[in-house]
Design an enzyme around this catalytic site. Structure first.
Site, PDB file in Angstrom:
ATOM      1  N   TYR A 108      36.668  35.100  47.022  1.00  0.00           N
ATOM      2  CA  TYR A 108      37.665  34.033  46.903  1.00  0.00           C
ATOM      3  C   TYR A 108      36.973  32.682  46.908  1.00  0.00           C
ATOM      4  O   TYR A 108      36.071  32.435  47.719  1.00  0.00           O
ATOM      5  CB  TYR A 108      38.666  34.084  48.076  1.00  0.00           C
ATOM      6  CG  TYR A 108      39.547  32.852  48.167  1.00  0.00           C
ATOM      7  CD1 TYR A 108      40.751  32.780  47.476  1.00  0.00           C
ATOM      8  CD2 TYR A 108      39.152  31.740  48.919  1.00  0.00           C
ATOM      9  CE1 TYR A 108      41.549  31.647  47.534  1.00  0.00           C
ATOM     10  CE2 TYR A 108      39.938  30.602  48.984  1.00  0.00           C
ATOM     11  CZ  TYR A 108      41.141  30.559  48.295  1.00  0.00           C
ATOM     12  OH  TYR A 108      41.913  29.435  48.353  1.00  0.00           O
ATOM     13  N   GLU A 196      42.107  27.313  42.745  1.00  0.00           N
ATOM     14  CA  GLU A 196      41.690  28.579  43.342  1.00  0.00           C
ATOM     15  C   GLU A 196      41.176  29.533  42.269  1.00  0.00           C
ATOM     16  O   GLU A 196      41.702  29.568  41.164  1.00  0.00           O
ATOM     17  CB  GLU A 196      42.858  29.263  44.055  1.00  0.00           C
ATOM     18  CG  GLU A 196      43.274  28.640  45.362  1.00  0.00           C
ATOM     19  CD  GLU A 196      44.360  29.452  46.042  1.00  0.00           C
ATOM     20  OE1 GLU A 196      44.442  29.407  47.284  1.00  0.00           O
ATOM     21  OE2 GLU A 196      45.138  30.131  45.340  1.00  0.00           O
TER      22      GLU A 196
END
Length: 387
Positions: A108, A196
């Site tokens: 991530y 993101e």
């Protein structure tokens, strides 16, 4: 402003962040053509402004063109329900068809503003592919952070620290570091409020790519980015919120039955809190701003009352730039024009407050003038409950 995954990937690829080969499709024919072009072994991905698409059945891997066609027909047009869409879901009106890649590990990456420090913070985690909120709640130690100094971006040493910290193999660190730095550069230059990559993919042959991408753009900076205006997908937004934006009204629909009209974001938040404290549920957030005109007040009323769930309206105004008598006149005229039937509770303080209260009382309409916020909230809750 939220944008779709394929749009976010287009932006990131323009900055040099590696992304899978893919094409957006709006029809079954376009999607099948894209799948054929990419060799048949593809991923069919619903494009909506919500996370959790895979869990809701909106992301499918196809190993053949026949599989791809079946998934395309199943997903395009479906009402996709995820934890972020609510029970009604969101209709899928476009797909992203991408090449399937050999997955070794998922990570991530994300950037947003840390309000505690007043700095943008770059986050990385070994727990890619999961909701980052879930990781933060269960294993916060697995989220590594580096603060970005204004104008400097993410330095190479910071990126290396993050890459090694989340377990990216040494042979792939340089590629990951470059992608992290380019992500940070894109975030700052496009005036994003969130960026993101989840998951940030490590392939079996050692490549690193943005397998998914999410970007939220700062509405207040759109005057600097005219090129992004056409990225807005109105079909993904609540119709009342779209309508409110036409009149420079800050409106967000909620699930309650007490509509709120307030001037000032802080006061609006406090108003929603005190409604809940009084046992009610706000139907919206609505900040009309410090200098709302009579036209804005009328349109605000119209938008509030377009929500069928609304059983009462609470107007909470501090008269500074917006005088109380001007507000009262606007409210009375709007209520008459729109034939408002639900009870309206008004709390106002500030400039010309007595004149404003007089206008409301002499209007002959269904207004209740409250003394203070607590009294206003209690009366609005009672009115919404038919008491």
């Amino acid at each position: 402003m939220k944008i779709h995954e394929y749009q976010a990937k287009t932006i990131l690829s323009q900055y040099g962040v590696p992304v899978p080969k893919g094409r957006v499709a709006f029809t079954v024919e376009e999607a099948e053509s894209a799948a054929k072009e990419l060799g048949g072994f593809v991923v069919v991905k619903a494009q909506i402004h919500a996370g959790g698409r895979g869990k809701g059945g909106g992301v499918k891997v196809a190993r053949t063109l026949e599989d791809a066609g079946r998934h395309i027909r199943a997903i395009l047009g479906m009402q996709l329900v995820t934890h972020q869409t609510g029970p009604s879901g969101q209709k899928v009106q476009r797909l992203l068809i991408e090449e399937a890649l050999p997955i070794e590990k998922e990570f991530y990456l994300g950037i947003t503003l840390d309000r505690a420090t007043g700095r943008n913070v770059f986050m990385a985690s070994s727990e890619g592919g999961m909701d980052i909120e879930e990781v933060a709640a269960r294993t916060p130690e697995k989220i590594l952070k580096e603060t970005l100094e204004p104008g400097l971006g993410l330095s190479a040493y910071q990126a290396r620290k993050l890459a090694f910290g989340i377990g990216i193999p040494a042979a792939s660190v340089n590629g990951a570091v470059k992608a992290m730095q380019l992500l940070a550069k894109a975030y700052e230059e496009i005036d994003a409020s969130l960026a993101e990559i989840n998951p940030f993919l490590l392939t079996k042959d050692g490549r690193t790519l943005a397998l998914d991408a999410k970007i939220n753009l700062d509405d207040n900076a759109m005057f600097r980015h005219k090129e992004f205006i056409d990225l807005r997908d109105l079909a993904e937004e609540d119709p009342l919120e779209v309508e409110a934006s036409k009149f420079s009204l800050n409106y967000i629909k909620l699930d309650g039955n007490i509509a709120c009209m307030v001037n000032g974001a802080g006061l609006a938040m406090a108003t929603m809190d005190i409604i809940k404290y009084a046992g009610g549920e706000p139907a919206n957030f609505l900040d009309v701003g410090g200098g709302a005109s009579e036209e804005q007040i009328r349109n605000a009323f119209r938008i509030l009352l377009s929500d069928d769930a609304v059983k009462a309206v609470l107007i909470n105004i501090f008269g500074g730039i917006l005088r109380c008598d001007i507000l009262a006149a606007g409210v009375v005229n709007a209520a008459r024009e729109l034939h408002v039937a639900v009870p309206i509770v008004v709390r106002m303080e500030g400039t010309n407050v007595q004149e404003g209260k007089r206008i409301l009382k002499e209007s002959g309409l269904n207004f209740t003038v409250a003394d203070g916020m607590k009294d206003a909230a209690e009366k609005a809750v009672a009115a919404a409950n038919g008491k």
